[in-house]
Scaffold this active site. Structure first.
Site, short mmCIF file in Angstrom:
data_model
loop_
_atom_site.label_atom_id
_atom_site.label_comp_id
_atom_site.label_asym_id
_atom_site.label_seq_id
_atom_site.Cartn_x
_atom_site.Cartn_y
_atom_site.Cartn_z
CD1 TRP A 155 -7.47 8.57 -1.68
CD2 TRP A 155 -8.18 8.64 0.44
NE1 TRP A 155 -6.48 9.17 -0.93
CE2 TRP A 155 -6.90 9.24 0.37
CE3 TRP A 155 -8.84 8.58 1.68
CZ2 TRP A 155 -6.26 9.76 1.49
CZ3 TRP A 155 -8.19 9.11 2.79
CH2 TRP A 155 -6.92 9.69 2.69
CB CYS B 50 -0.92 0.00 1.22
SG CYS B 50 -1.91 1.50 1.35
N1 ARG Z 1 -6.56 -1.91 -6.93
C1 ARG Z 1 -7.86 -2.25 -6.45
C2 ARG Z 1 -8.91 -1.76 -7.43
O1 ARG Z 1 -8.61 -1.12 -8.38
C3 ARG Z 1 -8.14 -1.64 -5.08
C4 ARG Z 1 -7.10 -1.92 -4.01
C5 ARG Z 1 -7.17 -0.97 -2.84
N2 ARG Z 1 -6.95 0.40 -3.26
C6 ARG Z 1 -6.98 1.46 -2.45
N3 ARG Z 1 -6.78 2.63 -2.99
N4 ARG Z 1 -7.18 1.36 -1.17
O2 ARG Z 1 -10.10 -1.94 -7.27
#
Ligand code: ARG
Length: 397
Positions: A262, A80
């Site tokens: 987000w 992350c």
């Molecule tokens: N990459 C994933 C998607 O496009 C979401 C993963 C979590 N992303 C975040 N910004 N917390 O749906």
């Protein structure tokens, strides 16, 4: 000797029948007490937890331990880039919610709070002020079945294969969509149908629930200059909420603990809408913009990617929905690394996930290496959960 990278040391397979690991419990409690000046009585707490594990095979976190443990799991999430905000996580303690309906209601509240669409948010009820939220349901008791959600995210779009083999919607959800149809669900058949939630409890098996409108904040996509872009009819949802990772805190595992942050624009514009095995829109965007696709050296793919990503950021901003770009977020991540180091801690990070999928070298996170380690508390995606989210079919023993 350096800490071994986690590629050499994958997270050990989870054994839901095993009692809570005492060493892990102690390590977590020591960390919790070391980082929280207000927390009292480490010795007494350690003794009580030891007795509780002896007697019951596990122990119950206090509300404060649960809250801090969930924040630490985010702080330790190596993939992350958005961890500067780890302290701001809103932790909803749902450990006493067990019925399918109760779980569903809590998940709706989660999405409303995360998206700012709950009526209690007053003038923000239109949504967009995205808050990082986690809902923590009951932990797995050793050897006992537990509740879970099959979906990969609380909000995801269905994918349908039509008669000539083409996919309408998100190809990543094709099998899951078929499984939901076999369970009785029927979607309208557009490219952006929100899938039902598949909530499984030990008592009731799987129950499907349709999310209400108040739980699904979405953004229609338009381009800041090319008006024809809006005619593609593209959209994306505002709250990415991972639903099938296990939260592991101090030897206690929470198989149902959906969490969201987000979006960073590239997740949508450079992956979900662009990947060849997802919405695969680069050829469509190139055609729309009249790009020369006769040769790779025209870099039409790169040009289409940039315009698609501009459209995503522009559209979210225009709709008042929180989003971030990869340049800003890269700088913030390095700020997080500096702050953590100032506090005497290393930041576990996975370069291949931290570096954004476009313009990597134009962001500062590209030009260095990171501390690779599997630190707990953390979130884990178990094989069974991954398989369930992909196929919508439990692996029967
Ligand atoms: N990459 C994933 C998607 O496009 C979401 C993963 C979590 N992303 C975040 N910004 N917390 O749906």
């Amino acid at each position: 000797m350096g800490t071994p990278g986690y590629r050499d040391h994958p997270a050990p397979a989870w054994d839901p029948a095993a009692p809570a690991d005492l060493a892990e419990a102690e390590e977590f409690l020591r960390q919790y007490h070391a980082e929280n000046a207000a927390a009292e009585g480490l010795r007494e707490r350690l003794a009580a937890v030891r007795r509780e594990i002896d007697a019951t095979g596990t122990y119950v976190h206090t509300a404060d331990e649960l809250t801090y443990g969930a924040k630490l799991a985010w702080r330790n999430a190596s993939r992350c880039i958005g961890r500067l905000y780890w302290r701001s996580l809103l932790v909803l303690d749902r450990r006493s919610v067990h019925t399918p309906h109760g779980i569903f209601e809590s998940l709706v509240r989660h999405l409303e709070i995360a998206g700012g669409t709950d009526s209690r948010a007053g003038r923000h009820a239109r949504g967009g002020v995205i808050r990082p939220v986690i809902s923590v349901f009951a932990p797995a008791a050793p050897g006992r079945p537990y509740a879970r959600v099959w979906n990969e995210q609380l909000v995801r779009y269905a994918g349908y294969r039509d008669v000539d083999g083409a996919i309408v919607g998100d190809p990543a959800q094709e099998q899951f969509t078929t499984a939901m149809e076999l369970l009785g669900w029927k979607g309208p058949g557009t490219a952006f149908d929100v899938l039902p939630l598949a909530v499984e409890t030990p008592r009731d098996g799987v129950t499907l629930f349709e999310l209400p409108e108040s739980a699904i904040l979405e953004v229609p996509l338009a381009h800041p200059e090319h008006d024809c872009f809006a005619e593609l009819g593209l959209r994306w949802y505002a709250v990415p909420a991972i639903a099938n990772q296990r939260l592991s805190i101090g030897g206690v595992d929470y198989p149902l603990a959906p969490f969201n942050g987000w979006y960073m624009g590239t997740e949508i514009g450079a992956r979900n809408l662009a990947d060849g095995d997802r919405y695969n829109l680069l050829p469509t965007v190139a055609r729309l913009l009249g790009l020369d696709t006769s040769s790779e050296t025209t870099l039409w793919r790169d040009r289409a990617l940039v315009e698609l990503n501009r459209a995503v950021l522009h559209s979210f901003e225009r709709s008042g929905v929180r989003i971030t770009d990869h340049h800003t977020e890269s700088a913030r991540f390095l700020e997080h690394v500096r702050r953590e180091e100032a506090a005497g801690r290393q930041v576990p990070a996975d370069w291949s996930w931290i570096v954004p999928p476009i313009s990597g070298g134009a962001t500062p996170v590209f030009h260095r290496y990171y501390h690779e380690a599997d630190q707990r508390p953390n979130f884990y995606l178990d094989d069974e959960a991954r398989q369930l989210a992909r196929t919508g079919e439990p692996a029967f023993p």
